[in-house]
Write a protein that holds these residues in place. Structure first.
Motif, PDB file in Angstrom:
ATOM      1  N   HIS A 108       0.836  -1.200   0.000  1.00 47.37           N
ATOM      2  CA  HIS A 108       0.000   0.000   0.000  1.00 47.37           C
ATOM      3  C   HIS A 108       0.874   1.255   0.000  1.00 47.37           C
ATOM      4  CE1 HIS A 108      -2.837   3.021   1.690  1.00 47.37           C
ATOM      5  NE2 HIS A 108      -3.635   2.424   0.827  1.00 47.37           N
ATOM      6  N   ALA A 109       1.931   1.284   0.798  1.00 53.25           N
ATOM      7  CA  ALA A 109       2.838   2.437   0.845  1.00 53.25           C
ATOM      8  C   ALA A 109       3.520   2.649  -0.508  1.00 53.25           C
ATOM      9  CB  ALA A 109       3.875   2.253   1.951  1.00 53.25           C
ATOM     10  N   GLU A 110       3.928   1.557  -1.164  1.00 52.25           N
ATOM     11  CA  GLU A 110       4.536   1.654  -2.504  1.00 52.25           C
ATOM     12  C   GLU A 110       3.534   2.241  -3.498  1.00 52.25           C
ATOM     13  OE1 GLU A 110       7.640   0.837  -3.822  1.00 52.25           O
ATOM     14  OE2 GLU A 110       8.344   0.553  -1.776  1.00 52.25           O
ATOM     15  N   TRP A 113      -4.721   6.683   8.148  1.00 51.32           N
ATOM     16  CA  TRP A 113      -3.613   6.178   7.337  1.00 51.32           C
ATOM     17  C   TRP A 113      -2.912   7.279   6.561  1.00 51.32           C
ATOM     18  CZ3 TRP A 113      -4.037   6.367   2.041  1.00 51.32           C
ATOM     19  CH2 TRP A 113      -5.319   6.375   1.483  1.00 51.32           C
ATOM     20  N   TYR A 114      -3.558   8.428   6.331  1.00 50.27           N
ATOM     21  CA  TYR A 114      -2.855   9.545   5.692  1.00 50.27           C
ATOM     22  C   TYR A 114      -1.684   9.988   6.567  1.00 50.27           C
ATOM     23  CZ  TYR A 114      -5.288  10.988   1.431  1.00 50.27           C
ATOM     24  OH  TYR A 114      -5.755  11.081   0.147  1.00 50.27           O
ATOM     25  N   ARG A 115      -1.938  10.112   7.858  1.00 51.36           N
ATOM     26  CA  ARG A 115      -0.853  10.514   8.783  1.00 51.36           C
ATOM     27  C   ARG A 115       0.291   9.510   8.741  1.00 51.36           C
ATOM     28  NH1 ARG A 115      -5.264  12.238  11.805  1.00 51.36           N
ATOM     29  NH2 ARG A 115      -5.408  10.303  12.969  1.00 51.36           N
ATOM     30  N   ARG A 116      -0.051   8.223   8.729  1.00 45.94           N
ATOM     31  CA  ARG A 116       0.981   7.176   8.665  1.00 45.94           C
ATOM     32  C   ARG A 116       1.830   7.296   7.411  1.00 45.94           C
ATOM     33  NH1 ARG A 116      -2.615   2.759  10.284  1.00 45.94           N
ATOM     34  NH2 ARG A 116      -2.822   2.304   8.103  1.00 45.94           N
ATOM     35  N   GLU A 140      -1.001  14.842   3.361  1.00 44.02           N
ATOM     36  CA  GLU A 140      -1.901  15.890   3.817  1.00 44.02           C
ATOM     37  C   GLU A 140      -3.151  15.863   2.954  1.00 44.02           C
ATOM     38  OE1 GLU A 140      -1.708  20.592   3.219  1.00 44.02           O
ATOM     39  OE2 GLU A 140      -0.054  19.814   4.438  1.00 44.02           O
ATOM     40  N   GLY A 141      -4.311  15.687   3.585  1.00 44.68           N
ATOM     41  CA  GLY A 141      -5.554  15.609   2.830  1.00 44.68           C
ATOM     42  C   GLY A 141      -6.619  16.524   3.396  1.00 44.68           C
ATOM     43  N   GLU A 142      -7.639  16.765   2.567  1.00 46.66           N
ATOM     44  CA  GLU A 142      -8.747  17.632   2.952  1.00 46.66           C
ATOM     45  C   GLU A 142     -10.047  17.001   2.474  1.00 46.66           C
ATOM     46  OE1 GLU A 142     -10.484  21.979   1.514  1.00 46.66           O
ATOM     47  OE2 GLU A 142      -8.595  21.245   0.704  1.00 46.66           O
ATOM     48  N   VAL A 179     -11.732  12.948  -0.959  1.00 47.42           N
ATOM     49  CA  VAL A 179     -10.601  13.608  -0.293  1.00 47.42           C
ATOM     50  C   VAL A 179      -9.676  14.183  -1.355  1.00 47.42           C
ATOM     51  CG1 VAL A 179      -8.593  13.214   1.200  1.00 47.42           C
ATOM     52  CG2 VAL A 179     -10.735  12.032   1.661  1.00 47.42           C
ATOM     53  N   ALA A 180      -9.194  15.401  -1.111  1.00 49.20           N
ATOM     54  CA  ALA A 180      -8.170  16.009  -1.972  1.00 49.20           C
ATOM     55  C   ALA A 180      -6.832  15.869  -1.259  1.00 49.20           C
ATOM     56  CB  ALA A 180      -8.470  17.482  -2.207  1.00 49.20           C
ATOM     57  N   THR A 181      -5.852  15.339  -1.972  1.00 46.47           N
ATOM     58  CA  THR A 181      -4.507  15.179  -1.423  1.00 46.47           C
ATOM     59  C   THR A 181      -3.621  16.289  -1.959  1.00 46.47           C
ATOM     60  OG1 THR A 181      -4.799  12.795  -1.372  1.00 46.47           O
ATOM     61  CG2 THR A 181      -2.536  13.605  -1.248  1.00 46.47           C
TER      62      THR A 181
END
Length: 196
Positions: free
Chosen positions: A132-134, A162-165, A169-171, A187-189
């Protein structure tokens, strides 16, 4: 493990990778999730799989472990633009609620949509987080290379955790919606906060 961004202009250099992405999407969305989506020759596809889009694939020894599609918010193909905007406009037949955004869907060359996100069910739990990170790193890199400053996605509503992990930064761009047996949110990244 490799991460590759596929386009219509480079897919010929990657052998069966693009077809394998569509096969893995079929397995994930049609077989596992039981979604009613178009399919042919063992592959899932839709109206957004056009030369305007890009596909990020995490793969190893010919097996697709995860994937995601990027589509520009400026895309046009017949009556279609991109999934989130088309849902808001009501042309997807109600499969996604129309009220998924607080405001009008953006049409901006610096904003791309991410969709058809999956991690193969065959990926063992012990390496799932790494895969997932990749995928997220590949998505963000591909989007930046395309000139995006943000990408939008309709994702699981647990995204803040999971965004923090992932150091992202998302909105929230819309309300939390309950459909398809889950809670989802657009969500907008932000892609400009960290450029490494």
């Amino acid at each position: 493990m490799q991460t590759t961004t596929i386009s219509f202009t480079n897919m010929h250099t990657h052998g069966e990778l693009f077809a394998n992405v569509l096969r893995a999407r079929r397995q994930s969305f049609i077989v596992q999730n039981n979604w009613d989506l178009p399919q042919a020759e063992g592959m899932e596809f839709d109206q957004y799989d056009t030369p305007a889009s890009r596909w990020v694939a995490v793969h190893e020894r010919g097996e697709v472990l995860a994937g995601i599609r990027l589509t520009p918010t400026t895309a046009r193909c017949g009556i279609y633009s991109y999934m989130i905007r088309d849902a808001q406009r009501g042309i997807l037949g109600g499969s996604i609620p129309k009220h998924l955004l607080f405001d009008e869907a953006p049409v901006d060359e610096h904003v791309w949509e991410s969709s058809r996100v999956f991690v193969s069910h065959a990926v063992p739990m012990g390496v799932r987080r790494k895969v997932h990170a990749e995928l997220i790193a590949g998505l963000n890199q591909a989007a930046r290379e395309l000139g995006a400053t943000r990408h939008l996605g309709l994702i699981n509503a647990n995204w803040p955790r999971w965004y923090r992990r992932c150091g992202m930064e998302g909105e929230a761009m819309g309300p939390v919606l309950n459909f398809d047996d889950g809670e989802f949110q657009v969500v907008a990244t932000n892609l400009v906060q960290k450029l490494h």
